[in-house]
Motif scaffolding. Structure first.
Motif, PDB file in Angstrom:
ATOM      1  N   MET A   1       0.792  -1.236   0.000  1.00  0.00           N
ATOM      2  CA  MET A   1       0.000   0.000   0.000  1.00  0.00           C
ATOM      3  C   MET A   1       0.822   1.283   0.000  1.00  0.00           C
ATOM      4  N   GLY A   2       2.020   1.195   0.578  1.00  0.00           N
ATOM      5  CA  GLY A   2       2.840   2.402   0.646  1.00  0.00           C
ATOM      6  C   GLY A   2       4.287   2.122   0.303  1.00  0.00           C
ATOM      7  N   ILE A   3       4.934   3.073  -0.358  1.00  0.00           N
ATOM      8  CA  ILE A   3       6.343   2.908  -0.706  1.00  0.00           C
ATOM      9  C   ILE A   3       7.148   4.052  -0.106  1.00  0.00           C
ATOM     10  N   TRP A   4       8.199   3.678   0.608  1.00  0.00           N
ATOM     11  CA  TRP A   4       9.121   4.652   1.172  1.00  0.00           C
ATOM     12  C   TRP A   4      10.335   4.658   0.257  1.00  0.00           C
TER      13      TRP A   4
ATOM     14  N   GLU B   1       6.138   7.994  -0.364  1.00  0.00           N
ATOM     15  CA  GLU B   1       6.812   9.018   0.430  1.00  0.00           C
ATOM     16  C   GLU B   1       8.278   9.026   0.006  1.00  0.00           C
TER      17      GLU B   1
ATOM     18  N   VAL C   1      -1.246   3.465  -4.712  1.00  0.00           N
ATOM     19  CA  VAL C   1      -0.195   3.371  -3.709  1.00  0.00           C
ATOM     20  C   VAL C   1       0.213   4.763  -3.240  1.00  0.00           C
ATOM     21  N   ILE C   2       0.617   4.858  -1.984  1.00  0.00           N
ATOM     22  CA  ILE C   2       1.111   6.118  -1.445  1.00  0.00           C
ATOM     23  C   ILE C   2       2.629   6.092  -1.467  1.00  0.00           C
TER      24      ILE C   2
ATOM     25  N   SER D   1      -1.288   7.265  -8.007  1.00  0.00           N
ATOM     26  CA  SER D   1      -1.379   7.585  -6.583  1.00  0.00           C
ATOM     27  C   SER D   1      -2.659   7.045  -5.951  1.00  0.00           C
TER      28      SER D   1
END
Lengths: 240, 240
Positions: free
Chosen positions: A187-190, A207, A204-205, A201
């Motif tokens: 769900m999210g990528i750093w 940052e 996936v979110i 977007s």
DNA sequence: TAGATTGTTAATCGATTAACAATC
DNA sequence: TAGATTGTTAATCGATTAACAATC
């Protein structure tokens, strides 16, 4: 005509009441509040007023009260804020209590540094695995975290609930890895890769950490600082 | 009365003309422009309009023109911007051409990662040395950068022009190291220690990297995303 | 109750966007 | 010249600060 306006008015008011319209500027400040309150808690302090906190954090008391009020009344008139309660509330807001999980893709120096740090645990994020292409480390553990082959990334994410993918791979590999993760339901990528991932977007979110941008900002400040002192030594005399 | 106003008017106009009043919001965006223009340059593109750039960068054309104009007319009516020229100008603004120097204090995973990266060189910053307390690596080189004892940090900074100190030491050691550097004349600190250094901002510029804050922001976004889709599946029907 | 301090509204400030005249 | 696109002013929007009534 009129009725449409009315409907819109009602809709907008309700949106505002729902309070999921927290200004972005406020959200960006929440982790900093969390950090300071954590320190105060560790010091054993029980309560704090917006005025006192404002001095420690170098912001206005007004801003603190305004910010915290976006989420409801955390304080008490005449008393201030209960540090433990406030810290817990902000933890909750920031998802510390959600028990998110993460994988780190790329076990280079940066990946290792992220494997070593207590940063994740402190924020309630569990690191499930590291992924790399280097055969010599696949199958080993780094700081207690198992290292797998990137070839297994998709399956791993499918079979385990992976909320966050940490990208510390070289620029060239970043997009492919990111896509794999998104397809596998992350769900999210750093993103530490030195590039902006063009991903949907809605899916996936992302940052981004752009270390280079930060270094450049520092250089800019250095430059403007030296310019002021070197090029205009007689600015005072010029004023009149 | 009138004359004072006039003097003030003149003073203010002069300040504005000096253009050292670039809005902070603009400065923070400069590195991103630099990045994109570098990419376009590498692609061999010669010119670009604010409209075209705005699509690539996902900002408004108006903002691009407004931003660039803080530093003077970099474009040409009817033509747009010369990418090479604009890139060079922004490089200059950001101090890439100043030839700044840096030392990295702390040769752990993060320090090594910073020793390995080409990020510094690309931005015109030379890494002179690494410093650490670990006897086993003192005297060696890491990615071509010599490693010295932290005990020699002060003298090294005194004897060499060191513009930037990169702090990748544990939290506990951060403040002492920072103070040493400031006393030895270092002008800017790039701080990766998980704390805010309380230093006199007139003496030194501090640029903080708070990785934990970034991770938390990501968690916040994850949380609010899931809340919207899980808790309000019938929001459409609710509108009326 | 009196004092303290929040929650909240109103005023100010700064940043973004829209519009268009200047000009290449 | 006509078309394109900047530079720049004016309008809008959002964020910050100030002020004070509500209330613990």
């Amino acid at each position: 005509m009129e009725s449409i306006d009315k409907i819109h008015g009602t809709f907008e008011r309700r949106l505002a009441e729902q309070k999921n319209v927290v200004p972005p500027a406020v959200i960006k400040r929440l982790p900093r509040y969390h950090r300071y309150l954590g320190d105060l808690l560790a010091e054993g302090k029980l309560r704090i007023s917006s005025a006192e906190l404002s001095e420690i954090m170098n912001v206005t008391a007004s801003q603190i009260r305004q910010d915290l009020n976006c989420f409801g009344g955390f304080g008490q008139q005449g008393y201030g804020y209960n540090i433990k309660y406030l810290h817990a509330k902000i933890s909750e807001l920031l998802g510390v209590t959600e028990g998110y999980s993460a994988v780190i893709v790329g076990a280079g120096n940066l990946g290792r540094a992220l494997a070593a740090t207590r940063m994740f645990g402190r924020r309630g994020v569990t690191r499930l695995a590291l992924f790399d292409v280097d055969e010599s480390i696949i199958g080993t553990e780094i700081y207690g975290i198992p290292v797998y082959s990137v070839d297994d990334l998709y399956d791993f994410c499918k079979n385990n609930r992976v909320d966050i993918g940490v990208l510390t791979v070289p620029k060239e590999a970043a997009y492919a890895v990111a896509k794999t993760m998104v397809e596998a339901g992350v769900m999210g990528i750093w993103n530490f890769a030195n590039m902006e991932l063009k991903l949907n977007s809605k899916e996936v979110i992302v940052e981004n950490i752009h270390l280079g941008d930060s270094l450049m900002t520092l250089c800019y400040e250095l430059k403007s600082r030296t310019e002021v002192s070197e090029k205009k030594p007689h600015s005072e005399a010029d004023d009149e």
